[in-house]
Write a protein that holds these residues in place. Structure first.
Motif, mmCIF file in Angstrom:
data_model
loop_
_atom_site.group_PDB
_atom_site.id
_atom_site.type_symbol
_atom_site.label_atom_id
_atom_site.label_comp_id
_atom_site.label_asym_id
_atom_site.label_seq_id
_atom_site.Cartn_x
_atom_site.Cartn_y
_atom_site.Cartn_z
ATOM 1 N N ASN A 169 2.816 24.785 -25.593
ATOM 2 C CA ASN A 169 2.443 23.641 -24.758
ATOM 3 C C ASN A 169 3.500 23.302 -23.727
ATOM 4 N N GLN A 170 4.735 23.728 -23.945
ATOM 5 C CA GLN A 170 5.804 23.399 -23.014
ATOM 6 C C GLN A 170 5.766 24.281 -21.772
ATOM 7 N N SER A 171 5.586 25.577 -21.975
ATOM 8 C CA SER A 171 5.550 26.499 -20.835
ATOM 9 C C SER A 171 4.131 26.854 -20.412
ATOM 10 N N ARG A 204 11.940 35.812 -28.140
ATOM 11 C CA ARG A 204 11.666 35.424 -29.531
ATOM 12 C C ARG A 204 12.110 33.989 -29.797
ATOM 13 N N PHE A 205 13.226 33.583 -29.206
ATOM 14 C CA PHE A 205 13.673 32.201 -29.367
ATOM 15 C C PHE A 205 12.673 31.235 -28.726
ATOM 16 N N GLU A 206 12.082 31.633 -27.604
ATOM 17 C CA GLU A 206 11.044 30.812 -26.972
ATOM 18 C C GLU A 206 9.829 30.681 -27.879
ATOM 19 N N VAL A 207 9.456 31.798 -28.506
ATOM 20 C CA VAL A 207 8.316 31.780 -29.421
ATOM 21 C C VAL A 207 8.626 30.891 -30.631
ATOM 22 N N MET A 208 9.844 30.976 -31.141
ATOM 23 C CA MET A 208 10.233 30.127 -32.266
ATOM 24 C C MET A 208 10.181 28.655 -31.879
ATOM 25 N N GLY A 209 10.574 28.336 -30.659
ATOM 26 C CA GLY A 209 10.498 26.958 -30.181
ATOM 27 C C GLY A 209 9.064 26.471 -30.102
ATOM 28 N N ALA A 210 8.186 27.345 -29.607
ATOM 29 C CA ALA A 210 6.764 26.980 -29.528
ATOM 30 C C ALA A 210 6.162 26.835 -30.918
ATOM 31 N N LEU A 211 6.606 27.656 -31.834
ATOM 32 C CA LEU A 211 6.075 27.653 -33.195
ATOM 33 C C LEU A 211 6.489 26.403 -33.964
ATOM 34 N N THR A 212 7.739 25.998 -33.818
ATOM 35 C CA THR A 212 8.282 24.904 -34.623
ATOM 36 C C THR A 212 8.318 23.561 -33.912
ATOM 37 N N GLY A 213 8.278 23.589 -32.572
ATOM 38 C CA GLY A 213 8.455 22.348 -31.819
ATOM 39 C C GLY A 213 9.913 21.949 -31.703
ATOM 40 N N VAL A 214 10.817 22.768 -32.232
ATOM 41 C CA VAL A 214 12.256 22.535 -32.146
ATOM 42 C C VAL A 214 12.851 23.622 -31.259
ATOM 43 N N HIS A 215 13.526 23.206 -30.197
ATOM 44 C CA HIS A 215 14.016 24.164 -29.210
ATOM 45 C C HIS A 215 15.544 24.262 -29.252
ATOM 46 N N HIS A 216 16.030 25.486 -29.047
ATOM 47 C CA HIS A 216 17.460 25.764 -28.997
ATOM 48 C C HIS A 216 17.777 26.510 -27.713
ATOM 49 N N THR A 217 18.997 26.356 -27.227
ATOM 50 C CA THR A 217 19.457 27.217 -26.153
ATOM 51 C C THR A 217 19.701 28.612 -26.715
#
Length: 370
Positions: free
Chosen positions: A37-39, A86-99
């Motif tokens: 939903n973010q990107s 993969r980090f972007e996908v993890m952010g989309a999956l969890t709703g928690v984002h990391h640099t």
């Protein structure tokens, strides 16, 4: 257990067959569509992208490709760009984002986020969100514990772990939940606590553990909804009939000839209650191809600075040499794993834990002797 004539008891055989008949992780392609939903992008993920493309309607596949949408991303690739995705996908999956920097530093940078691991995290988190108890089963060293630890580190939630063993008491089990409740009170509203019970079927208190997992209560007292319980167990698997070696130490009093009830098992574990069997999610063992992918990822991550040096100026030629070294070390480790399994006659004789130990030893030799 074993009968007086040395034959395996029907109950043990039945339990082993019930758990063996579970659908293993590699039996499915785990095809899923993940929305970000973010990107405002979405990704088609699966273990085998080619299989997913072949199963899709040709018209739909062409329409998606005309709109520059990739169907079936290759999750076995390596490299910074792949990890960033993969980090972007993890952010989309969890709703928690990391640099990228903070994500790479989780667990001290020791975890290798492969595509296979990412899909397993997806399956785990879906169960947590839906309120389905998470009970993972798999061979020792297949990555269950590390994967759960990484998920909690990514989510920035508190994780309490109880390493269950044959000497674990009811007080130990109740104590971990008391710590969880106390931690919730200290953290205040909105806090979450994950409690991970590892190798739960190695102790004799399966009734109490089953109540916690299935009823979300301890001795009849309900646990807060903010406590999420995860569990892992070892396979209840019979040894080959010709194998006379017993798992672990066996105590015998004055030459007692009473059969050891666990002598026929690969792991010294207790039967899993039927209530819990329906919730078991079998990670199984890594396939040879997936294990090689994991090992290559571990080698690349662990030895990049050791072989190349952090301050080396990298060129295309140097990168090719480095990749060749990584591949050679990976193949040597893969062949070593295969040899040990062949000699021991057991797939669980070695695991990724042994690969990690071998890499630590290799780094030590390179630091002190090269």
């Amino acid at each position: 257990s074993k009968g007086g004539d040395g034959s395996v008891d029907d109950g043990a055989t039945l339990t082993s067959e019930m758990l063996t008949d579970l659908a293993r992780w590699n039996d499915s392609n785990h095809e899923c569509l993940l929305f970000n939903n973010q990107s405002h992008k979405f990704s088609f993920l699966s273990l085998d992208p080619g299989s997913m493309r072949r199963r899709m309607h040709p018209g739909l596949l062409q329409h998606l490709e005309r709109n520059n949408i990739r169907v079936g991303e290759d999750l076995d690739q390596q490299g910074p760009k792949v990890m960033h995705h993969r980090f972007e996908v993890m952010g989309a999956l969890t709703g928690v984002h990391h640099t990228f920097k903070s994500a790479s530093a989780l667990l001290g940078g020791q975890f290798n986020l492969t595509g296979d691991a990412m899909l397993k995290m997806l399956a785990l988190l879906v169960r947590v969100r839906c309120g389905i108890p998470v009970v993972l089963m798999g061979e020792c060293g297949c990555g269950k514990t590390y994967l759960i630890t990484y998920v909690c580190a990514w989510l920035r939630v508190n994780l309490l772990t109880l390493d269950v063993h044959g000497g674990t008491t009811e007080s130990d089990i109740m104590g971990i939940f008391q710590r969880g409740v106390k931690l919730l009170e200290e953290k205040g509203e909105g806090a979450e606590v994950y409690i991970f019970l590892d190798e739960v079927n190695t102790c004799a208190h399966m009734g109490l553990i089953t109540e916690a997992i299935c009823q979300h209560s301890i001795s009849g007292r309900a646990l807060p909804n903010s406590i999420h319980i995860l569990a892992a167990l070892n396979p209840y698997r019979l040894r080959p009939p010709s194998d006379d070696v017993t798992p672990g130490l066996v105590y015998s009093l004055h030459g007692d000839t009473t059969p050891d009830p666990m002598a026929a098992l690969v792991y010294r574990v207790h039967p899993v209650p039927p209530t819990l069997q329906d919730l078991v999610f079998d990670f199984g063992a890594l396939s040879p191809a997936k294990e090689e992918t994991y090992i290559l990822s571990m080698v690349t991550h662990e030895l990049r600075d050791t072989l190349g040096g952090p301050n080396d100026q990298q060129t295309a030629a140097k990168d090719q040499v480095m990749d060749a070294k990584f591949l050679l070390i990976t193949l040597l480790l893969v062949k070593s794993q295969q040899y040990v399994r062949k000699v021991e006659g057991d797939e669980s004789a070695v695991s990724l834990r042994d690969v990690r130990r071998a890499l630590r030893l290799l780094k030590w030799f390179m630091a002190h002797l090269v």
